[in-house]
Structures are given as structure tokens and as C-alpha cells.
Write an enzyme that holds these catalytic residues in place. Sequence first.
Site, short mmCIF file in Angstrom:
data_model
loop_
_atom_site.label_atom_id
_atom_site.label_comp_id
_atom_site.label_asym_id
_atom_site.label_seq_id
_atom_site.Cartn_x
_atom_site.Cartn_y
_atom_site.Cartn_z
N ARG A 262 10.59 75.58 95.74
CA ARG A 262 11.68 75.57 94.75
C ARG A 262 12.99 75.15 95.41
O ARG A 262 13.78 74.40 94.82
CB ARG A 262 11.83 76.95 94.11
N ASN B 50 6.39 77.48 84.92
CA ASN B 50 7.28 76.35 84.66
C ASN B 50 6.83 75.11 85.43
O ASN B 50 6.21 75.23 86.48
CB ASN B 50 8.71 76.71 85.07
N CYS C 254 7.67 81.04 76.95
CA CYS C 254 8.93 81.07 77.68
C CYS C 254 9.72 82.27 77.19
O CYS C 254 9.63 82.66 76.03
CB CYS C 254 9.70 79.77 77.44
N TYR D 74 19.69 75.62 78.81
CA TYR D 74 19.40 74.49 79.69
C TYR D 74 20.08 73.20 79.24
O TYR D 74 20.15 72.24 80.02
CB TYR D 74 17.88 74.29 79.80
#
Length: 440
Positions: free
Chosen positions: A97, A151, A172, A256
Amino acid sequence: MKKESLKVAVIGGGSSYTPELIEGFIKRYPELPVKDLYLVDIEAGKEKLEIVGNLAKRMLEKANVPINLHLTLDRREAIRDADFVTTQLRVGLLAARARDERIPLRYNLIGQETTGAGGFAKALRTIPIILDICKDMEELAPNAWLLNFTNPAGIVTEAVLKHSSIRTMGLCNLPIGTRMQIAKALNVDVSQVDIEMIGINHLNWTTRVIVDGVDVTQQVLFQAASGQSGFTMKNIPDFGWDLEFLKSLGSLPCAYHRYYYLRDEMLKEQLHAAETTGTRAEAVKKVEDELFEMYKDPNLNVKPPQLEKRGGAYYSEAALNLISSIYNNKKDIQTVNVRNNGIIGCLPDDVSVEVNCVIDANGAHPVQLTTPIDAKVRGLLQAVKAYEELTVEAAVTGDYGIALQALTLHPLVGTASLAKSVLDDILRENQAELPAYWQR
């Protein structure tokens, strides 16, 4: 006929989120009789699996709930004859990540784990693993439901829909989190709030807000732009929305959307953080280290409140709502990732969309939209969905050219030269986690 007891397999059981999931199974046991719960991980996650598994056992013992908890590295054993399989895995762990966040920043591009170039890298690593899990399910539990939390959830769900026969939905915490944020802003109970969401995972718009039968959408838009904090996620800076922008858009963008609508501000914040306090992955690693030290405490037998700092609040609520609604044939409405099948007319039928659905024993049934999708939403939605379609194809085939086109198309990358540089860095720095067909 409804089964009297259930077997559930949690792939990625060593996750720091697992105690929240265990808490959910405990609370829901009267309506969700899980007999065997398998927490599964890989060799690299064995220590964390044992730590979180021992906490889970203490939680179950304290609650006096008769769930048989199994900790295993044998994925096939866990999947065999399961009724539900959930996936909450991270291929490459937090180190991957961190790369997903830092590689794009080298080129002054947004670095984020689920969208843009970072989300693309994560999809390349994740989709082959998820499809391997599906192969095991096709053989060992062909009637089970795969509920994916991993994800980028929409892209992963689309890969399963296109390349597996397994029954699946993507999940989600953003939709349930949005409802709770709206309820808090309006000072009402969340049970009074109904919302219509249109879009794809991490790119959806709340087009209608109904409280006790009254449309309060405009009030919510005003409050979201009034400087009132809270309309975001813990992992996304709470930059406010401009009122004129929201009024002209006519809907509430998800958290987002800041990466698209407020790109310059978000990039500036990310670059500053990377040079000072670290990226989000590095912040999460500190939180995770603290959490696992807490989990080791033999006197701890509840989910610690510090887990909410991790950024995944309400996953358990969303997950257990979904499992219970399928098992109990509730026919309630939840927002999940499913096959489009014409519900969003401007997108292909075979792609994954995130919309309100009626949930029953046969799965998710999308609810007809009440709000037309106009050009203000359609333009961005179609562009990002096209990127997602190409990303699924690239992850499955290992085709460099398809991958290059996917990144070039994404609005947060947008040029062929940058896309090529970023793609080459992603492939080089993720070699250990990518399938053999990407090794060049």
C-alpha cells in the site's frame, strides 16, 4: 429451506478489522446461527492470525456465544461446504500500500490505494488471488456466497462477475457511513434516513435523501457545504465543498470525489504528508502496531474503541446486515456492488455498479433509479468505469498494452507518457506480488 446452522470462512482473518467482525457475529447470533467460523490467512500473516484469533476466542467466550472458531492457513479446508466466504485481504500487506501511494506522488499524481494509479496497482495484485479463491469455491462450495470487502471493491467484484460462476456481491462501508453522517448532521436516528446512491464503488453520488418520507436533499447539500465537518472518511482529509458547486451538481459526492473535484488541494496535502508525517499507509501501520499490541493483552475480551482510527468503521455492520438479509430473506434495501444489467443505462450491462438493492435469499435485486443520470455525472462515471473495465482485463491477461491504456484513460493520470512511467514503476516494484505473466 433455511439451514439451521452456518459455516462462514473469512479470508484475511488476521486483519486488524476482524474483532469488529467478531463483535458483529456475536450481536447477530440470535438471527444468524453461525456454527463454524473459520479465520484464514497465509504463512506471512500467521502471527497476526494467532493474535487476533485468540482475542476473538476471548470475545466469544465472554459473550457466551457457541460459535466454533477455527484458525487455519488451509484455505480449502475453510472454504469446503461454506455458506458464506468473505474476503478482506491485502496482497503485499501495508508495504505494498505504501508503494501504491508513493509511486504516483513521484510524478505529482494522486497516490491512493483504491483509485488512480495506486488503486490500479492494488487491482493487479488482488484480482488473480480473488479468482483463485473463486476456483476453490467453484469446486468446494459452489452454492456459497462470496462477499468481497477487499479494495478496490468494485473492480474486484467486476472481475468475479466476468470470470467466475460464483454468486457474489461487493461491499463497502462508505454507503452505510454516508447514511450515518447524514443522520448525525440532521440530528435524526439513522433508521429515519433513506438515500439513493448512483455510481460505482468509491465514485458514487447520493442523489436523494429522504427523512421520514420528506425529501431533504437540498438541506443536506447546504449542510455539507456550510463548513460542517464529517462528510468524509477517516482516511480522506475533510476539505469542505463549495455550495455553488454542490447546488449545480445537485447531489452529494462521496468522500473519494475529493480526489477528482478537489485534486490540486488533495495532491498538495498528500505531498506535504509524504515529506513530513508519512503517507496514509505509514500512519495506518502505526495504528495497526498499536492495535496488535492491545490484542495481545490476555485480559482484553472486547473490540477496543481504538479500532475506529483504522478507517474501516461500520464494515461489520454492513457485512452482517448483508449476510443476515440473505440468510433470513429480509427483502430490505442495502447499497452493494452488483452486475449492472441495465440499471445504469449509460454503462455496459456486464460491469459492476454500486446501487441500492433489495436483498433476499436469492441475492441482490437493484432498485429502479428515481434520478436521471445527466452529463454532470455521466462524463466522469463513464470515464472511470472504462478504466475499470480495462484494469480487469489487464489483471486477468497480463497485457501491457491494455494496462497502459487503462492508466492513460484514468482522469487522475491522463497522459500516455505519465501512464507509461507509472506502469513501469508499478510492474518493477511489485514483481514479488504479481503473477508470473507480468514478470518481464
